[in-house]
Design a protein around this motif. Sequence first.
Motif, mmCIF file in Angstrom:
data_model
loop_
_atom_site.group_PDB
_atom_site.id
_atom_site.type_symbol
_atom_site.label_atom_id
_atom_site.label_comp_id
_atom_site.label_asym_id
_atom_site.label_seq_id
_atom_site.Cartn_x
_atom_site.Cartn_y
_atom_site.Cartn_z
ATOM 1 N N TYR A 10 58.078 -0.391 38.392
ATOM 2 C CA TYR A 10 57.257 0.303 39.369
ATOM 3 C C TYR A 10 56.656 -0.647 40.400
ATOM 4 N N GLY A 40 53.807 3.818 37.194
ATOM 5 C CA GLY A 40 54.555 3.311 36.044
ATOM 6 C C GLY A 40 53.723 3.241 34.768
ATOM 7 N N GLU A 60 48.836 11.626 38.001
ATOM 8 C CA GLU A 60 49.725 11.146 39.062
ATOM 9 C C GLU A 60 50.104 12.331 39.960
ATOM 10 N N ASP A 169 45.656 15.427 41.689
ATOM 11 C CA ASP A 169 44.930 14.449 42.479
ATOM 12 C C ASP A 169 43.925 13.668 41.617
ATOM 13 N N ALA A 170 44.033 12.354 41.672
ATOM 14 C CA ALA A 170 43.177 11.492 40.852
ATOM 15 C C ALA A 170 41.700 11.644 41.220
ATOM 16 N N ASP A 189 44.158 2.437 39.493
ATOM 17 C CA ASP A 189 44.993 1.515 40.279
ATOM 18 C C ASP A 189 45.575 2.252 41.497
HETATM 19 C C1 LIG Z 1 49.562 1.205 42.620
HETATM 20 S S1 LIG Z 1 50.513 2.580 42.016
HETATM 21 C C2 LIG Z 1 50.112 2.591 40.310
HETATM 22 C C3 LIG Z 1 50.911 1.591 39.522
HETATM 23 C C4 LIG Z 1 50.615 1.632 38.015
HETATM 24 N N1 LIG Z 1 49.304 1.115 37.713
HETATM 25 C C5 LIG Z 1 51.674 0.905 37.203
HETATM 26 O O1 LIG Z 1 51.334 0.106 36.297
HETATM 27 O O2 LIG Z 1 52.855 1.143 37.439
HETATM 28 C C6 LIG Z 1 49.648 3.924 42.712
HETATM 29 C C7 LIG Z 1 50.155 5.327 42.315
HETATM 30 O O3 LIG Z 1 49.223 6.299 42.808
HETATM 31 C C8 LIG Z 1 49.934 7.513 43.091
HETATM 32 N N2 LIG Z 1 49.052 8.335 43.938
HETATM 33 C C9 LIG Z 1 48.828 8.264 45.269
HETATM 34 N N3 LIG Z 1 47.875 9.140 45.651
HETATM 35 C C10 LIG Z 1 47.463 9.778 44.522
HETATM 36 C C11 LIG Z 1 46.457 10.759 44.248
HETATM 37 N N4 LIG Z 1 45.696 11.268 45.214
HETATM 38 N N5 LIG Z 1 46.309 11.169 42.975
HETATM 39 C C12 LIG Z 1 47.069 10.669 41.958
HETATM 40 N N6 LIG Z 1 48.027 9.728 42.153
HETATM 41 C C13 LIG Z 1 48.213 9.275 43.422
HETATM 42 C C14 LIG Z 1 51.202 7.014 43.748
HETATM 43 O O4 LIG Z 1 52.209 8.010 43.681
HETATM 44 C C15 LIG Z 1 51.509 5.771 42.887
HETATM 45 O O5 LIG Z 1 52.339 6.122 41.820
#
Ligand SMILES: C[S@@+](CC[C@H](N)C(=O)[O-])C[C@H]1O[C@@H](n2cnc3c(N)ncnc32)[C@H](O)[C@@H]1O
Length: 269
Positions: A10, A40, A60, A169-170, A189
Amino acid sequence: MRVYYSPLRYPGGKSWLALELRTWLSINPSSELVELFAGGAFASLLAVVEGYVSKATLVELDPAVCAVWRSIFSPTADDLCALIEKFTFDEKSVRELLSVEPESEVMLAFRTIVMNRARRGGILAPGAGLLKLGERKKGMASRWYPETLCKRIFMLNSYAKKFSVIEGDALEKLSTLNRRKSHVKLFIDPPYIKLQERGIKPLYRFNSINHRKLFELVGKTHHDFLMTYDLNEIAMSFAKQQNLCVEKIQMRTAHAIKKEELLITRNCL
Ligand SMILES: C[S@@+](CC[C@H](N)C(=O)[O-])C[C@H]1O[C@@H](n2cnc3c(N)ncnc32)[C@H](O)[C@@H]1O
């Protein structure tokens, strides 16, 4: 030594943070981890597989990424592996697969895993290019290891009861959690601020969030959290406004590139 639990490689994944995650999970432990912006989901996989928590919730927004996790943590893991094992990973088959809309969740999961392996940097955002020569000039298949992928999928499936996946949504999930009394560990993250600011090509299909709002919600939370950010002034000033502890940490990249990120907590690790 790096540990690998996921079939996804990822972009922005946190496998380099394993040592700090273990320390944080051991201090003030809880039986439940909620991973916001899961992608990921390295933190959740480590926490469950290594026995730090008995339950992990992945939050996610990307339906393609959620399809991978839901398929892995359900009986369709068998079908997913059958698809992986019989797939001929060459440019023609990959292009064909990516050109059709998947008809089922497991097909979406399979297509996402293939896309993740075939694209440069594992990027799932629309428009990212396919790998050309790949490692050791083996071509696109340089990152296709069906046996290893299925081994990881079956290993994770054996922990299925300990995982839940929330496609959503987070920030909304965090507001809900802030109203819940019982204590969870929160790993947060989000996508990088810097890329969003500079209009750099997106790493994710959902690449931009309201960072100010996220900091406000994190500032209010009573849960024990660990948040990571790219090193930038905006994140540092939002953290200061919320009286949070900010530490710089050297990323341990596979390519020995020196890069720093931010670790944000309530009281420092
Ligand atoms: C930096 S990555 C996370 C990587 C993860 N920590 C790993 O170990 O693989 C950020 C993630 O946030 C997701 N994302 C973006 N906006 C979001 C939201 N509003 N709510 C939930 N997930 C979201 C993206 O699709 C992406 O998969």
